[in-house]
Design a protein around this motif. Structure first.
Motif, PDB file in Angstrom:
ATOM      1  N   PRO A  95      -7.715   7.093  -1.000  1.00 32.84           N
ATOM      2  CA  PRO A  95      -9.034   6.897  -1.617  1.00 32.84           C
ATOM      3  C   PRO A  95      -9.205   7.761  -2.860  1.00 32.84           C
ATOM      4  O   PRO A  95      -8.695   8.883  -2.923  1.00 32.84           O
ATOM      5  N   HIS A  96      -9.900   7.234  -3.836  1.00 31.77           N
ATOM      6  CA  HIS A  96     -10.130   7.953  -5.083  1.00 31.77           C
ATOM      7  C   HIS A  96     -10.877   9.258  -4.809  1.00 31.77           C
ATOM      8  O   HIS A  96     -11.876   9.283  -4.096  1.00 31.77           O
ATOM      9  N   ASN A 145      -5.721   2.336  -9.860  1.00 25.31           N
ATOM     10  CA  ASN A 145      -4.924   1.692  -8.812  1.00 25.31           C
ATOM     11  C   ASN A 145      -3.638   1.048  -9.348  1.00 25.31           C
ATOM     12  O   ASN A 145      -3.001   0.280  -8.639  1.00 25.31           O
ATOM     13  N   SER A 173      -1.077   4.793  -1.154  1.00 25.29           N
ATOM     14  CA  SER A 173      -2.406   4.643  -1.747  1.00 25.29           C
ATOM     15  C   SER A 173      -3.397   5.474  -0.948  1.00 25.29           C
ATOM     16  O   SER A 173      -3.371   5.498   0.287  1.00 25.29           O
ATOM     17  N   ALA A 188       0.816  -1.215   0.000  1.00 26.29           N
ATOM     18  CA  ALA A 188       0.000   0.000   0.000  1.00 26.29           C
ATOM     19  C   ALA A 188       0.848   1.262   0.000  1.00 26.29           C
ATOM     20  O   ALA A 188       0.391   2.324  -0.432  1.00 26.29           O
ATOM     21  N   HIS A 210     -10.321   0.665  -6.032  1.00 26.96           N
ATOM     22  CA  HIS A 210     -10.978   1.866  -5.503  1.00 26.96           C
ATOM     23  C   HIS A 210      -9.996   2.798  -4.800  1.00 26.96           C
ATOM     24  O   HIS A 210     -10.412   3.751  -4.139  1.00 26.96           O
ATOM     25  N   MET A 211      -8.693   2.517  -4.915  1.00 30.96           N
ATOM     26  CA  MET A 211      -7.670   3.416  -4.399  1.00 30.96           C
ATOM     27  C   MET A 211      -6.858   3.964  -5.578  1.00 30.96           C
ATOM     28  O   MET A 211      -6.844   3.380  -6.666  1.00 30.96           O
TER      29      MET A 211
END
Length: 456
Positions: free
Chosen positions: A272-273, A247, A270, A164, A193-194
């Motif tokens: 969150p979007h 991602n 990483s 990550a 979703h990251m």
């Protein structure tokens, strides 16, 4: 080392006779290049059909390169001469990260500036060249070879990473400079979703206006056909934080066989979007001295605007209400702006006196501070670049220039121009009131090329 010094001698290229496969054969001492084919070898050369003769119009050629299993393909261009266009719409060379045009495109190239080295993530690579019916060049010659990748994320130069957060750095960091002739490729994948954010702690690579020699490039996605170049960076100014669209992130570092430098240390994480908020640009920020995907900050100028005097209209008659007109004379800090707009010098004398000479399409005109004008130009071809800071967004090259006077020289949006000017200490292109500009037509290319080959 100069650009010419970096290129292999033309006569030496014609004497090469090693590594030829189905797409290339030797004819005594000179290689013969064909339109496409399969190149299966540890190393070799690939070139446009008939090189050094002009390539054929209305042609499309595909070369598939395969090096031994367990290696990656590195591709270094020696000579490059295709029809120039700011968006490479007519003649172009596409390079893919595999044997299909459905995989990631590593770049589309045209014009006469030599692209930087490219590397694949597997042992295959594909080149696809297309030409239309008009305006051919001499084509290209490139050298390919197989290089050993670093297999896991414990190595400091390349690999597949699924953590990550982590860091990427150039070889030998921080003890000494990175070595010449290095190719590193990191493929970073985080949770769905990251997105991935990259920030630089240190950044010092060899500087070049097009980042052709030593550079680090970032791509959205790793192997899909919709992946795109985020930015390509070199020089000594750390890029602004980089954030991916998804991602997966591909990072490629390449150094050529000459000048080396300290390198870089970057950290990724990483997030969150949609959570990243870019910082507001300020005038105090220095512009990047490299090819970047972001426009340079608003520049300052040594000229102050011309102040228009206020006139008091006199009353009619001789009565008490009559007043004399009063006029406040401004200090003429930039008297040239008030004169008729005329360019100084001929095309030849201006070419020699200018720091940069380019042709391009004016894409934007915006008022700047202190009466200046910011001019956005999508580059068709750069004949002289010097220290000019050039922006790369995807496959297009552009530059942001500063005109000291709003209407001199006069530009119109959407028109192609020849533009000559100076470059300040921060890499910004500036245009004095007498700077040479003229509407550009295709026949001017031959004239400018001829002048560029003459001594000043």
């Amino acid at each position: 080392m100069t650009h010419v010094g970096r290129m292999w001698g033309f006569s030496f290229l014609l004497s090469l006779s090693v590594g030829w496969t189905k797409a290339q054969q030797t004819n005594h001492t000179r290689p013969v290049f064909h339109c496409g084919g399969d190149l299966i070898s540890d190393s070799g050369f690939v070139g446009s059909e008939g090189f050094p003769s002009f390539y054929k119009p209305n042609s499309k050629c595909t070369w598939r390169i395969t090096v031994p299993e367990g290696n990656v393909v590195t591709l270094s261009f020696r000579i490059f001469d295709l029809e120039a266009d700011s968006q490479c719409r007519y003649d172009y060379l596409d390079v893919y990260n595999g044997h299909s045009n459905l995989v990631q495109k590593l770049g589309r190239f045209c014009g006469t500036f030599r692209p930087g080295s490219l590397i694949s993530t597997t042992n295959t690579m594909m080149l696809e060249m297309a030409a239309d019916a008009e305006t051919q060049g001499r084509g290209f010659v490139a050298y390919f070879n197989g290089a050993k990748p670093y297999a896991d994320d414990q190595q400091f130069c390349g690999g597949k990473i699924t953590k990550a957060r982590g860091e990427i750095k150039t070889p030998n960091w921080p003890e000494k400079k990175y070595p010449p002739g290095t190719s590193c490729s990191w493929l970073i994948t985080v949770e769905p979703h990251m997105v991935i954010q990259v920030t630089f702690d240190k950044f010092v690579l060899e500087a070049d206006a097009y980042c052709r020699f030593d550079y680090v490039a970032f791509f959205n996605g790793g192997a899909k056909d919709d992946s795109r170049l985020i930015g390509k960076f070199c020089g000594d100014q750390a890029p602004q934080p980089i954030v991916t669209a998804g991602n997966v992130l591909l990072v490629q570092f390449v150094s050529d066989l000459s000048v080396t430098s300290d390198g870089f240390l970057a950290r990724y994480t990483s997030i969150p979007h949609g959570s990243y908020v870019p910082p507001e640009p300020t005038a105090e920020l220095s512009p990047p001295k490299a090819v970047t995907a972001a426009p340079p900050p608003v520049p300052t100028t040594k000229y102050a605007p011309t102040v228009r005097p206020k006139l008091v209209k006199p009353a009619r008659g001789r009565g008490q209400g009559a007043t004399k007109p009063t006029r406040k004379r401004p200090v003429p800090l930039n008297p040239l702006c008030a004169k008729a707009c005329r360019r100084a010098g001929t095309v030849k004398t201006s070419f020699c006196a200018s720091d940069f000479v380019l042709t391009g399409n004016v894409t934007s005109l915006a008022p700047g501070p202190r009466g200046t004008l910011q001019v956005g130009v999508s580059i068709i071809k750069a004949y002289k670049a010097g220290r000019l800071s050039i922006t790369q967004v995807g496959e297009a090259m552009s530059v942001r220039l500063v005109s000291q006077c709003k209407k001199c020289p006069l530009f119109r949006r959407g028109v192609n121009y020849i533009i000559m000017g100076q470059v300040n200490d921060e890499g910004r292109g500036t245009l004095e009131p007498g700077a040479f500009t003229a509407p550009y037509k295709s026949p001017h290319h031959r004239l400018l090329t001829s002048i560029s080959n003459q001594p000043c």
